[in-house]
Write a protein that holds these residues in place. Structure first.
Motif, PDB file in Angstrom:
ATOM      1  N   ASP A  34       0.808  -1.209  -0.069  1.00 24.64           N
ATOM      2  CA  ASP A  34      -0.149   0.039   0.152  1.00 24.64           C
ATOM      3  C   ASP A  34       0.941   1.252   0.031  1.00 24.64           C
ATOM      4  OD1 ASP A  34      -1.872   2.061   0.288  1.00 24.64           O
ATOM      5  OD2 ASP A  34      -2.691   1.577   2.364  1.00 24.64           O
ATOM      6  N   PRO A  35       1.527   1.796  -1.204  1.00 27.19           N
ATOM      7  CA  PRO A  35       2.275   2.790  -1.188  1.00 27.19           C
ATOM      8  C   PRO A  35       1.654   3.935  -0.585  1.00 27.19           C
ATOM      9  CG  PRO A  35       1.629   2.132  -3.452  1.00 27.19           C
ATOM     10  CD  PRO A  35       1.009   1.047  -2.574  1.00 27.19           C
ATOM     11  N   ASP A  36       0.387   4.082  -0.851  1.00 29.81           N
ATOM     12  CA  ASP A  36      -0.437   5.615  -0.306  1.00 29.81           C
ATOM     13  C   ASP A  36       0.135   5.886   1.082  1.00 29.81           C
ATOM     14  OD1 ASP A  36      -2.556   7.446  -0.477  1.00 29.81           O
ATOM     15  OD2 ASP A  36      -3.391   6.436   1.001  1.00 29.81           O
ATOM     16  N   ILE A  37       0.205   4.713   2.033  1.00 33.26           N
ATOM     17  CA  ILE A  37       1.140   5.097   3.408  1.00 33.26           C
ATOM     18  C   ILE A  37       2.098   6.163   3.374  1.00 33.26           C
ATOM     19  CG2 ILE A  37       1.867   4.195   5.464  1.00 33.26           C
ATOM     20  CD1 ILE A  37       0.228   1.708   4.851  1.00 33.26           C
ATOM     21  N   LEU A  38       2.983   5.853   2.112  1.00 33.46           N
ATOM     22  CA  LEU A  38       4.307   6.687   1.845  1.00 33.46           C
ATOM     23  C   LEU A  38       4.027   8.142   1.500  1.00 33.46           C
ATOM     24  CD1 LEU A  38       6.495   3.805   0.907  1.00 33.46           C
ATOM     25  CD2 LEU A  38       6.506   4.778   3.026  1.00 33.46           C
ATOM     26  N   LEU A  39       2.994   8.180   0.660  1.00 34.65           N
ATOM     27  CA  LEU A  39       2.866   9.281   0.058  1.00 34.65           C
ATOM     28  C   LEU A  39       1.570  10.323   0.782  1.00 34.65           C
ATOM     29  CD1 LEU A  39       2.517   7.642  -3.562  1.00 34.65           C
ATOM     30  CD2 LEU A  39       4.150   8.954  -2.561  1.00 34.65           C
ATOM     31  N   ASN A  40       1.096   9.605   1.618  1.00 34.11           N
ATOM     32  CA  ASN A  40      -0.387  10.210   2.455  1.00 34.11           C
ATOM     33  C   ASN A  40      -0.018  10.803   3.436  1.00 34.11           C
ATOM     34  OD1 ASN A  40      -2.901  11.068   3.391  1.00 34.11           O
ATOM     35  ND2 ASN A  40      -3.876   9.489   2.480  1.00 34.11           N
ATOM     36  N   LYS A  41       0.213  12.239   3.600  1.00 36.56           N
ATOM     37  CA  LYS A  41       0.463  12.890   5.003  1.00 36.56           C
ATOM     38  C   LYS A  41      -0.480  12.593   6.133  1.00 36.56           C
ATOM     39  CE  LYS A  41       4.070  15.863   3.564  1.00 36.56           C
ATOM     40  NZ  LYS A  41       4.648  17.426   3.488  1.00 36.56           N
ATOM     41  N   ASN A  42      -1.730  12.012   5.648  1.00 37.05           N
ATOM     42  CA  ASN A  42      -2.658  12.124   6.873  1.00 37.05           C
ATOM     43  C   ASN A  42      -2.414  10.498   7.248  1.00 37.05           C
ATOM     44  OD1 ASN A  42      -3.882  14.509   6.277  1.00 37.05           O
ATOM     45  ND2 ASN A  42      -5.095  13.519   4.432  1.00 37.05           N
ATOM     46  N   ARG A  43      -1.637   9.754   6.840  1.00 36.49           N
ATOM     47  CA  ARG A  43      -1.085   8.414   7.443  1.00 36.49           C
ATOM     48  C   ARG A  43       0.181   8.197   8.036  1.00 36.49           C
ATOM     49  NH1 ARG A  43      -3.366   4.211   2.865  1.00 36.49           N
ATOM     50  NH2 ARG A  43      -3.395   2.813   4.565  1.00 36.49           N
ATOM     51  N   MET A  44       0.256   9.466   8.646  1.00 38.47           N
ATOM     52  CA  MET A  44       1.661   9.319   9.257  1.00 38.47           C
ATOM     53  C   MET A  44       1.703   8.241  10.181  1.00 38.47           C
ATOM     54  SD  MET A  44       3.645  11.423   7.518  1.00 38.47           S
ATOM     55  CE  MET A  44       5.013  11.611   8.538  1.00 38.47           C
ATOM     56  N   THR A  45       1.038   7.999  11.215  1.00 39.05           N
ATOM     57  CA  THR A  45       1.237   7.081  12.189  1.00 39.05           C
ATOM     58  C   THR A  45       1.385   5.722  11.580  1.00 39.05           C
ATOM     59  OG1 THR A  45      -0.413   8.346  13.717  1.00 39.05           O
ATOM     60  CG2 THR A  45       0.041   6.169  14.175  1.00 39.05           C
ATOM     61  N   GLU A  46       0.649   5.382  10.505  1.00 38.25           N
ATOM     62  CA  GLU A  46       0.787   4.026   9.664  1.00 38.25           C
ATOM     63  C   GLU A  46       2.414   4.173   9.205  1.00 38.25           C
ATOM     64  OE1 GLU A  46      -2.706   2.533   7.472  1.00 38.25           O
ATOM     65  OE2 GLU A  46      -3.060   4.694   7.669  1.00 38.25           O
ATOM     66  N   ARG A  47       2.730   5.178   8.827  1.00 39.83           N
ATOM     67  CA  ARG A  47       4.133   5.093   7.985  1.00 39.83           C
ATOM     68  C   ARG A  47       5.192   5.278   8.998  1.00 39.83           C
ATOM     69  NH1 ARG A  47       5.574  10.419   4.757  1.00 39.83           N
ATOM     70  NH2 ARG A  47       3.460  10.252   4.065  1.00 39.83           N
ATOM     71  N   PHE A  48       5.042   5.694  10.213  1.00 44.55           N
ATOM     72  CA  PHE A  48       6.334   5.516  11.187  1.00 44.55           C
ATOM     73  C   PHE A  48       6.088   3.967  11.654  1.00 44.55           C
ATOM     74  CE2 PHE A  48       5.451  10.157  12.309  1.00 44.55           C
ATOM     75  CZ  PHE A  48       6.685  10.604  11.650  1.00 44.55           C
TER      76      PHE A  48
END
Length: 367
Positions: free
Chosen positions: A299-313
């Motif tokens: 799910d590359p959107d996690i890396l591109l979507n700043k609203n998903r920063m918790t998931e990204r970290f």
């Protein structure tokens, strides 16, 4: 030897005598020296600065950041072997080229070790100076969505992804959140125009309006220097970010200088020339690592979507990347450093201990 041992992962815990808390960024840590040590080194090493200039030891790490996260690899690999030494070597090389051409000095006064700089304190200009020679990345995505004006510059219709721009484009953005500047949103990394800089030069940290033109010249001529040398190695200098600041010279005069790092795979896109002529893009920069991450996770959107920063970290924390991906990136950094400087980047067996020994024996800075 375990490759993980050759990585300089933690760089903010060195026993260096300091006057202030260590400032640790994503990649570099800064140790502000005491007033006594600064004066002593200026005199002992004959640094060309005023005797009361504050100095710092800047230590680079091998950590790899992308999409605002720090990533790690299998086998305890907390960074990319040789990355820090490669970045320093490349920046050192370009700073020297700029100095020899009479453009401007840098903040670096001394290079005790491949991972260490001794720097003079600079007052930063609050603008990331970005220059683009090709339309790609975020600019291409915005262009696709119909944007035609970038930092007050109008682009023509009909451009295609990754093609050369009609001219070198200067597209500065704010460095940090700047408040109270008319027409400039109070947010980090906001595009600004030359008109904005000229109208509000003091708010951006420029000494006078003439220095806005001088910074643009330093950026353009510095870009041209790097682009020409890379072209001689069949490498394309696509875009880059420079940073500038002011220092007080030995005569007490304020000078605009280059600072941070320049022309590196972290701050620039560099493409392979032969591949580009075949219609392919082969990245010789961190951009290739970003693309690898986008392809690696479902799910590359996690890396591109700043609203998903918790998931990204969480993604960066919980996923060790394949060792071969980390080593491929190591090879990219070391190869482009050797291409630029002509010098091979050697991996240190115990980088932290080497730094401690050097700063103790040659600089008397270890407590």
């Amino acid at each position: 030897m375990n490759v993980a041992d050759q990585v300089m992962a933690v760089n903010n815990d060195l026993p260096i005598r300091t006057a202030l808390p260590v400032h640790s960024g994503k990649v570099r840590s800064v140790y502000w020296l005491t007033e006594d040590d600064s004066r002593r080194l200026i005199e002992e090493k004959s640094y060309p600065v005023a005797v009361n200039t504050p100095l710092a030891v800047m230590v680079i790490s091998d950590r790899i950041s992308a999409f605002d996260c720090i990533w790690h690899g299998e086998g305890g690999m907390q960074g990319v072997p040789g990355k820090g030494a490669s970045l320093n070597a490349i920046s050192n090389y370009w700073f020297e080229q700029f100095k020899h051409q009479g453009l401007a000095q840098s903040h670096i006064l001394d290079i005790p070790h491949p991972l260490v700089w001794i720097v003079q304190k600079a007052r930063p200009v609050m603008v990331e100076a970005i220059a683009r020679q090709y339309i790609t990345g975020s600019m291409w995505r915005a262009y696709q969505q119909g944007e035609r004006e970038f930092c007050g510059i109008q682009l023509p219709e009909g451009l295609k992804q990754n093609q050369p721009l009609p001219e070198l484009l200067i597209t500065p953005s704010t460095k940090g959140v700047l408040e109270g500047i008319p027409g400039v949103p109070e947010a980090d990394d906001v595009n600004v125009s030359q008109s904005d800089l000229l109208k509000h030069y003091q708010a951006f940290g420029f000494r006078n309006a003439q220095d806005v033109a001088w910074y643009e010249r330093l950026l353009k001529e510095g870009f041209a220097t790097i682009s020409q040398l890379l072209a001689s190695h069949d490498q394309i200098f696509v875009d880059t970010k420079f940073e500038f600041g002011y220092v007080t010279d030995i005569n007490g005069d304020e000078q605009l200088i280059y600072m941070d790092e320049v022309g590196t795979p972290d701050s620039s896109r560099i493409w392979d020339g032969a591949a580009y002529r075949r219609g392919e893009i082969i990245e010789n920069s961190k951009e290739g690592f970003r693309q690898m991450l986008l392809n690696h996770f479902p799910d590359p959107d996690i890396l591109l979507n700043k609203n998903r920063m918790t998931e990204r970290f969480a993604l960066a924390r919980d996923n060790a990347l394949p060792a071969d991906a980390m080593m491929a990136l190591s090879n990219t950094y070391r190869h482009i450093a050797q291409t630029i400087t002509g010098q091979k980047i050697e991996l240190s067996s115990h980088p932290k201990q080497e730094i401690i020994d050097c700063l103790r024996d040659n600089y008397q800075l270890i407590v």
